[in-house]
Design a protein around this motif. Sequence first.
Motif, short mmCIF file in Angstrom:
data_model
loop_
_atom_site.label_atom_id
_atom_site.label_comp_id
_atom_site.label_asym_id
_atom_site.label_seq_id
_atom_site.Cartn_x
_atom_site.Cartn_y
_atom_site.Cartn_z
N TYR A 163 -9.60 121.64 16.59
CA TYR A 163 -9.18 121.09 15.31
C TYR A 163 -7.80 121.61 14.99
CZ TYR A 163 -14.13 120.08 14.73
OH TYR A 163 -15.39 119.61 14.91
N ARG A 164 -6.98 120.76 14.37
CA ARG A 164 -5.66 121.19 13.92
C ARG A 164 -5.83 121.89 12.58
NH1 ARG A 164 -1.09 120.14 15.96
NH2 ARG A 164 -0.85 118.64 17.61
N ILE A 165 -5.30 123.11 12.51
CA ILE A 165 -5.33 123.86 11.26
C ILE A 165 -3.95 124.47 11.05
CG2 ILE A 165 -7.81 124.33 11.30
CD1 ILE A 165 -7.21 127.09 12.45
N PRO A 166 -3.61 124.78 9.81
CA PRO A 166 -2.31 125.41 9.55
C PRO A 166 -2.18 126.75 10.27
CG PRO A 166 -3.29 124.61 7.50
CD PRO A 166 -4.35 124.50 8.57
N THR A 167 -0.96 127.08 10.65
CA THR A 167 -0.69 128.32 11.38
C THR A 167 -1.21 129.55 10.65
OG1 THR A 167 1.25 127.32 12.40
CG2 THR A 167 1.14 129.72 12.41
N ALA A 168 -0.96 129.63 9.36
CA ALA A 168 -1.41 130.80 8.59
C ALA A 168 -2.93 130.93 8.63
CB ALA A 168 -0.91 130.71 7.16
N TYR A 169 -3.64 129.80 8.56
CA TYR A 169 -5.10 129.82 8.62
C TYR A 169 -5.57 130.27 10.00
CZ TYR A 169 -9.72 128.48 6.92
OH TYR A 169 -11.02 128.50 6.50
N HIS A 170 -4.88 129.80 11.03
CA HIS A 170 -5.19 130.21 12.40
C HIS A 170 -5.06 131.73 12.54
CE1 HIS A 170 -4.37 130.97 16.68
NE2 HIS A 170 -5.24 129.99 16.87
N LYS A 171 -4.03 132.29 11.94
CA LYS A 171 -3.83 133.74 12.00
C LYS A 171 -4.97 134.48 11.29
CE LYS A 171 1.15 133.65 12.50
NZ LYS A 171 2.45 134.02 11.95
N LEU A 172 -5.44 133.94 10.16
CA LEU A 172 -6.58 134.56 9.48
C LEU A 172 -7.82 134.55 10.37
CD1 LEU A 172 -6.37 133.06 5.86
CD2 LEU A 172 -6.20 135.46 6.49
N LEU A 173 -8.07 133.40 11.00
CA LEU A 173 -9.23 133.29 11.89
C LEU A 173 -9.10 134.26 13.07
CD1 LEU A 173 -9.68 129.43 12.00
CD2 LEU A 173 -11.31 131.07 11.08
N THR A 174 -7.91 134.32 13.65
CA THR A 174 -7.69 135.20 14.79
C THR A 174 -7.96 136.65 14.41
OG1 THR A 174 -6.08 133.68 15.73
CG2 THR A 174 -5.99 135.97 16.49
N ARG A 175 -7.44 137.08 13.27
CA ARG A 175 -7.68 138.46 12.82
C ARG A 175 -9.16 138.71 12.58
NH1 ARG A 175 -2.48 138.02 10.18
NH2 ARG A 175 -3.45 137.17 8.32
N ALA A 176 -9.85 137.73 12.02
CA ALA A 176 -11.28 137.89 11.75
C ALA A 176 -12.07 138.01 13.06
CB ALA A 176 -11.80 136.72 10.92
N PHE A 177 -11.73 137.17 14.04
CA PHE A 177 -12.40 137.28 15.34
C PHE A 177 -12.11 138.62 15.99
CE2 PHE A 177 -13.03 132.64 15.29
CZ PHE A 177 -14.33 132.59 15.77
N ARG A 178 -10.87 139.08 15.92
CA ARG A 178 -10.52 140.37 16.53
C ARG A 178 -11.23 141.52 15.83
NH1 ARG A 178 -4.15 139.15 17.37
NH2 ARG A 178 -4.40 137.89 19.23
N LYS A 179 -11.44 141.38 14.53
CA LYS A 179 -12.17 142.42 13.80
C LYS A 179 -13.62 142.51 14.31
CE LYS A 179 -13.79 143.59 9.18
NZ LYS A 179 -14.03 143.06 7.86
N GLU A 180 -14.21 141.36 14.60
CA GLU A 180 -15.59 141.32 15.07
C GLU A 180 -15.73 141.71 16.54
OE1 GLU A 180 -18.27 140.81 13.10
OE2 GLU A 180 -16.83 140.73 11.45
N TRP A 181 -14.73 141.33 17.37
CA TRP A 181 -14.79 141.62 18.80
C TRP A 181 -13.38 141.94 19.27
CZ3 TRP A 181 -19.17 142.23 21.55
CH2 TRP A 181 -19.04 142.40 22.93
N GLY A 182 -12.98 143.18 19.08
CA GLY A 182 -11.62 143.61 19.37
C GLY A 182 -11.28 143.62 20.85
N TYR A 183 -10.00 143.69 21.11
CA TYR A 183 -9.52 143.75 22.49
C TYR A 183 -9.98 145.01 23.21
CZ TYR A 183 -6.38 139.79 21.83
OH TYR A 183 -5.86 138.55 21.61
N ASP A 184 -10.39 146.01 22.46
CA ASP A 184 -10.84 147.26 23.07
C ASP A 184 -12.21 147.14 23.72
OD1 ASP A 184 -11.86 146.93 20.46
OD2 ASP A 184 -12.30 149.07 20.32
N LYS A 185 -12.94 146.07 23.42
CA LYS A 185 -14.28 145.90 24.01
C LYS A 185 -14.14 145.40 25.44
CE LYS A 185 -16.74 145.70 19.89
NZ LYS A 185 -17.89 145.30 19.22
N LYS A 186 -15.01 145.88 26.27
CA LYS A 186 -15.00 145.47 27.68
C LYS A 186 -15.78 144.17 27.83
CE LYS A 186 -13.07 149.28 29.17
NZ LYS A 186 -11.68 149.30 29.40
N GLY A 187 -15.21 143.22 28.54
CA GLY A 187 -15.90 141.97 28.84
C GLY A 187 -16.03 141.06 27.63
#
Length: 64
Positions: free
Chosen positions: A12-36
């Motif tokens: 889905y096309r979403i505004p860039t700022a909204y995409h950044k909010l979603l990205t931060r929320a996903f990273r909060k739930e499953w950060g890059y520090d997690k393996k796999g």
Amino acid sequence: MYLGGARTGKTYRIPTAYHKLLTRAFRKEWGYDKKGLPNPQQRLEIMLTVYSQYPIPQLIGINP
């Protein structure tokens, strides 16, 4: 794709700022520090958590 979703999945096309909010929320739930990648149940729980906070407008009948 970040959590192991299909490259050919629905998008889905979403505004860039909204995409950044979603990205931060996903990273909060499953950060890059997690393996796999999360297992399917974890992925579903993460998606439900994030999208309950930040719904995709098209999925609730709003065209941005």
